[in-house]
Every structure is written in structure tokens, then in C-alpha cells.
Design an enzyme around this catalytic site. Structure first.
Site, PDB file in Angstrom:
ATOM      1  N   ARG A 110      38.338  63.591  34.266  1.00  0.00           N
ATOM      2  CA  ARG A 110      39.529  63.178  33.505  1.00  0.00           C
ATOM      3  C   ARG A 110      40.572  62.440  34.344  1.00  0.00           C
ATOM      4  O   ARG A 110      41.740  62.342  33.968  1.00  0.00           O
ATOM      5  CB  ARG A 110      40.182  64.383  32.803  1.00  0.00           C
ATOM      6  CG  ARG A 110      39.302  65.045  31.761  1.00  0.00           C
ATOM      7  CD  ARG A 110      40.120  65.989  30.883  1.00  0.00           C
ATOM      8  NE  ARG A 110      39.288  66.597  29.857  1.00  0.00           N
ATOM      9  CZ  ARG A 110      38.707  67.795  29.990  1.00  0.00           C
ATOM     10  NH1 ARG A 110      38.881  68.487  31.097  1.00  0.00           N
ATOM     11  NH2 ARG A 110      37.979  68.287  29.010  1.00  0.00           N
ATOM     12  N   LYS A 125      44.313  47.836  33.863  1.00  0.00           N
ATOM     13  CA  LYS A 125      43.171  47.686  32.957  1.00  0.00           C
ATOM     14  C   LYS A 125      41.875  47.950  33.722  1.00  0.00           C
ATOM     15  O   LYS A 125      41.644  47.369  34.784  1.00  0.00           O
ATOM     16  CB  LYS A 125      43.131  46.278  32.360  1.00  0.00           C
ATOM     17  CG  LYS A 125      44.057  46.054  31.193  1.00  0.00           C
ATOM     18  CD  LYS A 125      43.782  44.701  30.567  1.00  0.00           C
ATOM     19  CE  LYS A 125      44.622  44.468  29.333  1.00  0.00           C
ATOM     20  NZ  LYS A 125      44.317  43.170  28.701  1.00  0.00           N
ATOM     21  N   GLU A 139      43.577  31.646  37.037  1.00  0.00           N
ATOM     22  CA  GLU A 139      44.451  32.699  36.509  1.00  0.00           C
ATOM     23  C   GLU A 139      45.900  32.456  36.913  1.00  0.00           C
ATOM     24  O   GLU A 139      46.828  32.776  36.160  1.00  0.00           O
ATOM     25  CB  GLU A 139      43.988  34.068  37.005  1.00  0.00           C
ATOM     26  CG  GLU A 139      42.670  34.554  36.425  1.00  0.00           C
ATOM     27  CD  GLU A 139      42.803  35.110  35.007  1.00  0.00           C
ATOM     28  OE1 GLU A 139      43.911  35.050  34.430  1.00  0.00           O
ATOM     29  OE2 GLU A 139      41.787  35.588  34.477  1.00  0.00           O
ATOM     30  N   LYS A 199      53.288  39.229  36.473  1.00  0.00           N
ATOM     31  CA  LYS A 199      52.483  40.222  35.767  1.00  0.00           C
ATOM     32  C   LYS A 199      53.154  41.589  35.776  1.00  0.00           C
ATOM     33  O   LYS A 199      53.106  42.317  34.776  1.00  0.00           O
ATOM     34  CB  LYS A 199      51.082  40.315  36.359  1.00  0.00           C
ATOM     35  CG  LYS A 199      50.177  41.222  35.525  1.00  0.00           C
ATOM     36  CD  LYS A 199      48.721  41.096  35.863  1.00  0.00           C
ATOM     37  CE  LYS A 199      47.881  41.940  34.896  1.00  0.00           C
ATOM     38  NZ  LYS A 199      46.440  41.874  35.196  1.00  0.00           N
ATOM     39  N   GLU A 236      49.669  46.867  26.117  1.00  0.00           N
ATOM     40  CA  GLU A 236      49.316  45.633  25.416  1.00  0.00           C
ATOM     41  C   GLU A 236      49.546  45.709  23.902  1.00  0.00           C
ATOM     42  O   GLU A 236      48.712  45.304  23.103  1.00  0.00           O
ATOM     43  CB  GLU A 236      47.855  45.238  25.701  1.00  0.00           C
ATOM     44  CG  GLU A 236      47.563  43.769  25.439  1.00  0.00           C
ATOM     45  CD  GLU A 236      46.177  43.339  25.894  1.00  0.00           C
ATOM     46  OE1 GLU A 236      45.627  42.435  25.259  1.00  0.00           O
ATOM     47  OE2 GLU A 236      45.660  43.897  26.874  1.00  0.00           O
ATOM     48  N   ARG A 284      52.410  41.801  26.531  1.00  0.00           N
ATOM     49  CA  ARG A 284      51.300  41.745  27.483  1.00  0.00           C
ATOM     50  C   ARG A 284      50.138  40.924  26.927  1.00  0.00           C
ATOM     51  O   ARG A 284      49.309  40.417  27.687  1.00  0.00           O
ATOM     52  CB  ARG A 284      50.837  43.156  27.844  1.00  0.00           C
ATOM     53  CG  ARG A 284      49.781  43.156  28.952  1.00  0.00           C
ATOM     54  CD  ARG A 284      49.520  44.517  29.545  1.00  0.00           C
ATOM     55  NE  ARG A 284      48.514  44.413  30.600  1.00  0.00           N
ATOM     56  CZ  ARG A 284      48.141  45.403  31.402  1.00  0.00           C
ATOM     57  NH1 ARG A 284      48.707  46.590  31.276  1.00  0.00           N
ATOM     58  NH2 ARG A 284      47.225  45.214  32.321  1.00  0.00           N
ATOM     59  N   ASN A 333      46.582  37.001  27.774  1.00  0.00           N
ATOM     60  CA  ASN A 333      45.274  36.591  27.258  1.00  0.00           C
ATOM     61  C   ASN A 333      45.185  35.087  27.012  1.00  0.00           C
ATOM     62  O   ASN A 333      44.172  34.606  26.493  1.00  0.00           O
ATOM     63  CB  ASN A 333      44.967  37.333  25.955  1.00  0.00           C
ATOM     64  CG  ASN A 333      44.737  38.809  26.176  1.00  0.00           C
ATOM     65  OD1 ASN A 333      44.130  39.210  27.164  1.00  0.00           O
ATOM     66  ND2 ASN A 333      45.244  39.640  25.270  1.00  0.00           N
ATOM     67  N   HIS A 385      41.947  33.206  27.402  1.00  0.00           N
ATOM     68  CA  HIS A 385      40.860  34.173  27.573  1.00  0.00           C
ATOM     69  C   HIS A 385      39.975  34.349  26.339  1.00  0.00           C
ATOM     70  O   HIS A 385      38.802  34.689  26.475  1.00  0.00           O
ATOM     71  CB  HIS A 385      41.430  35.538  27.975  1.00  0.00           C
ATOM     72  CG  HIS A 385      41.773  35.614  29.426  1.00  0.00           C
ATOM     73  ND1 HIS A 385      42.700  34.763  30.007  1.00  0.00           N
ATOM     74  CD2 HIS A 385      41.325  36.412  30.421  1.00  0.00           C
ATOM     75  CE1 HIS A 385      42.805  35.058  31.297  1.00  0.00           C
ATOM     76  NE2 HIS A 385      41.978  36.034  31.572  1.00  0.00           N
ATOM     77  N   HIS A 397      36.356  33.992  27.374  1.00  0.00           N
ATOM     78  CA  HIS A 397      35.409  35.111  27.393  1.00  0.00           C
ATOM     79  C   HIS A 397      34.135  34.766  26.627  1.00  0.00           C
ATOM     80  O   HIS A 397      33.032  35.142  27.026  1.00  0.00           O
ATOM     81  CB  HIS A 397      36.049  36.356  26.786  1.00  0.00           C
ATOM     82  CG  HIS A 397      36.887  37.135  27.761  1.00  0.00           C
ATOM     83  ND1 HIS A 397      37.709  38.167  27.372  1.00  0.00           N
ATOM     84  CD2 HIS A 397      37.024  37.033  29.100  1.00  0.00           C
ATOM     85  CE1 HIS A 397      38.309  38.664  28.434  1.00  0.00           C
ATOM     86  NE2 HIS A 397      37.928  37.992  29.485  1.00  0.00           N
ATOM     87  N   HIS A 400      34.306  33.841  35.998  1.00  0.00           N
ATOM     88  CA  HIS A 400      35.349  34.195  35.030  1.00  0.00           C
ATOM     89  C   HIS A 400      36.481  33.170  35.018  1.00  0.00           C
ATOM     90  O   HIS A 400      36.892  32.686  33.958  1.00  0.00           O
ATOM     91  CB  HIS A 400      35.900  35.584  35.347  1.00  0.00           C
ATOM     92  CG  HIS A 400      37.080  35.963  34.508  1.00  0.00           C
ATOM     93  ND1 HIS A 400      36.977  36.265  33.163  1.00  0.00           N
ATOM     94  CD2 HIS A 400      38.403  36.066  34.818  1.00  0.00           C
ATOM     95  CE1 HIS A 400      38.179  36.544  32.686  1.00  0.00           C
ATOM     96  NE2 HIS A 400      39.060  36.431  33.661  1.00  0.00           N
TER      97      HIS A 400
END
Length: 356
Positions: free
Chosen positions: A121, A143, A185, A226, A236, A240, A244, A247, A251, A263
Site C-alpha cells: 500500500r 503520475k 515536452e 509544472k 488533474e 493540470r 496534456n 498528448h 499518444h 514519446h
């Protein structure tokens, strides 16, 4: 060394940026962690370069070190590798007071973070990003994820690290292609940032070598931006989502390329193409697409692909994890520094993205 702090609702940690920090990793980690058992996760590209240094640093600082090396590449972000790491940690008697250190690029950071966040956990987690992409983006913000089926980052968590150590010296071992990949990025963030000094920094970059020359400034500007976004919207639910930008399309083609596109290369294509779509509709100011495309092309990044707007491309878009009910949210910019979100119904997706 420069320190950027992220103070969140349940976490407070620093991103340290500075040349030579890798050689101080043991002392830096010892400053926030008591000696414990540590798993260093790296990949087949990074481990031969830096694993011994970090391992020696940690051992000298009183840590017990276990190492694991996965094959370089997106395919290592899998549930099977996750299970293998769980088993290794059980075999080595890891407990909830132990930790995981990610030493590598975005793939290693995502996988290590996901393992740390779910083992017993959640146990301690530290990022030592060695690629530009990881230093400016994926190591910051919490993330974590692995891929599943044909979906990228489908299984994941929000789990903040205890520390991020970014040493720009590690970028000198990257090929020009992968220096440029991370830069995609940076351009994405500069285009959405309201920092008046960020985009002028981008305009200084005309070759991959320029990226290395200005690496520390690029990392600092990106992480500061960021951090500001993550502090305001950790999970998000609001702004936030601006991160993206580029992206959603990126993606889709990254997955369809089956490893032929890195990427950042896919993000470069996605960024330019979404700008062209919104500029054609009068929602992005004239000339913005060309301005961004010029900066990306200057370092050799691709800005288009035959995979775009094919039947499989649209199928992949419908699997995007950012889908909400009957629509997909696209991030665009009305002009530099002004990101916005535009919802498009799935049934109208193809017509919306057609610009001619």
C-alpha cells in the site's frame, strides 16, 4: 544546486537540479531517509552508465541496496514486470519502511513509481531521472503507470516521490535524437506557460547542442512551471489537464508506431497537428502552428506522420484514458501562454479533426 519545492495537501518534497548531483546521491537521499533497504530500478541503457555510482553512494551512506534492471523501452512498463518486482522485493524481505529509487528515464520512473505506490500500500520513492524528458516532466508531479493491452498508462496511481534529483550532466550520454525527444515536452510547456521568459528561451534553441548548452535553464523553467500546475491541481481535475497539450494525438500515434516513435517525437507531432486543427477553426491565433513547428523542426523532431487520421488512429483515440462519457477533451492554445480545453463529442471526432 537549485531547489524547487512542491508543497501539496499530503506531501512536501524538493526537486534538486544541478550538475554533479549524481555523485552526491547518497548524501542527498540520507538527508531525507533513514538508512533502509532500497531497490534501485534501472534499465539496460542507463544501468551500465550510472548504477554502480548510485549504488556505491547509497551503500556508503548506510543503505542496503538491491538492484533490478529492465530492458530499455516502453514495453517494460507492464504488469508482468510489476509482478516480477513485487516478487523480488518479497524475496528480499522488503517492508513498508523500505524504499524504491528510480534511476533512468520516464519508463523506469513510471514503473518504479507504480511499484512503490502499490507494494504494501505504498513505500518510499525517489526519482533520479537521467533523460531530459524525465528531468523536465515525468519525474515531477506524481503520475505513475504501466501500459495494458493497447492502452498507454492505463493502470496507474498518483503517488508523489520523496525527492527528485536531476543532474544535467547525465544528458551528455544521450544521442541527439533523445536529447531532442525530451525537448518536445519543454516546448509543450513553454507554449502553455504564462512565464514571459520561457518562450524566448525556446527561441535560443536551434540545434540539439543548444539544448545541452541551456539544459539547466530549460529544466528549471519546465519544473517550475509544472510544479506550479501540480500544486494547484494535483489530481488533474482542472488546470493540470493543460499538460496534456499535444498528448492526445501524440499518444495515439505513439502506440500505432510500435516503438518506431519515441514519446517526445509523438508529442511533437501531436502538438503541431492539434495547433493546425484549432488554427484552421479560428480558435488558435494565426501563425502559432508555424512558430511552434519551426522550433521543433530546428532540433530534428518530426511534426507529421502517415499514421495520423487513419481508421486505426481514430480507434486509438476512442481508447484514450482522458475520454469523458461521450466526448474527448482536447487541449489547445488560443495564443502562446493561453491554454484552453475544448470538448469534442466522439461521434463528431473525425469531422472535427479534418482540416480540409
Amino acid at each position: 544546486m537549485t531547489k524547487i519545492n512542491l508543497t501539496l495537501a499530503d506531501k512536501n518534497y524538493d526537486v534538486l537540479v544541478g550538475k554533479g548531483l549524481l555523485a552526491e546521491a547518497g548524501a542527498l537521499i540520507r538527508a531525507i531517509w533513514q538508512p533502509r533497504k532500497v531497490l534501485i530500478l534501472s534499465d539496460s541503457n542507463v544501468a551500465p552508465l550510472y548504477l554502480a555510482t548510485v549504488q556505491e553512494q547509497l551503500v556508503a551512506s548506510g543503505f542496503q541496496v538491491v538492484t533490478s534492471i529492465v530492458p530499455a523501452g516502453e514495453a517494460s512498463k507492464s504488469l508482468s514486470n510489476t509482478a516480477n518486482l513485487y516478487q523480488l522485493m518479497l524475496d528480499e524481505a522488503f517492508s513498508r519502511t523500505d524504499g524504491v529509487v528510480a534511476l533512468g528515464g520516464g519508463v523506469v520512473g513510471d514503473l518504479a513509481g507504480f511499484v512503490a505506490s502499490t507494494f504494501m500500500r505504498g513505500i518510499g520513492f525517489i526519482q533520479i531521472p537521467t533523460s531530459l524528458l524525465a528531468q523536465v516532466d515525468s519525474s515531477v508531479g506524481g503520475k505513475t503507470a504501466v501500459d495494458f493491452g493497447t492502452g498507454k498508462n492505463i493502470v496507474g496511481t498518483f503517488y508523489q516521490p520523496d525527492l527528485v534529483i536531476a543532474d544535467p550532466n547525465t544528458l551528455t550520454t544521450l544521442t541527439p535524437r533523445y536529447v531532442a525527444e525530451g525537448y518536445a515536452e519543454v516546448v509543450k510547456m513553454a507554449a502553455t506557460s504564462d512565464d514571459p521568459e520561457f518562450w524566448p528561451l525556446i527561441e535560443k534553441i536551434q540545434t540539439p547542442a543548444d539544448i545541452l548548452t541551456h539544459a539547466t535553464a530549460l529544466i528549471m523553467s519546465s519544473v517550475s512551471f509544472k510544479a506550479q500546475i501540480v500544486i494547484a491541481d494535483e489530481k488533474e481535475s482542472g488546470q493540470r489537464r493543460f499538460l496534456n497539450f499535444g498528448h492526445t494525438l501524440g499518444h495515439a500515434i505513439e502506440l500505432l508506431a510500435h516503438g518506431d516513435l519515441a514519446h517526445g517525437e509523438a508529442v511533437s507531432i501531436g502538438t503541431v497537428q492539434i495547433c493546425k486543427v484549432f488554427e484552421a477553426k479560428g480558435l488558435t491565433a494565426p501563425g502559432i502552428s508555424a512558430q511552434i513547428e519551426r522550433q521543433l523542426k530546428a532540433v530534428g523532431l518530426p511534426t507529421t506522420s502517415e499514421l495520423l487520421f487513419t481508421p486505426k488512429f481514430y480507434e486509438q483515440l476512442l481508447l484514450d484514458k482522458k475520454n469523458h462519457g461521450d466526448h474527448l477533451n482536447f487541449v489547445y492554445i488560443s495564443k502562446l501562454g493561453e491554454p484552453k480545453i475544448y470538448p469534442v463529442k466522439k461521434a463528431e471526432l473525425k469531422a472535427f479533426l479534418t482540416t480540409n
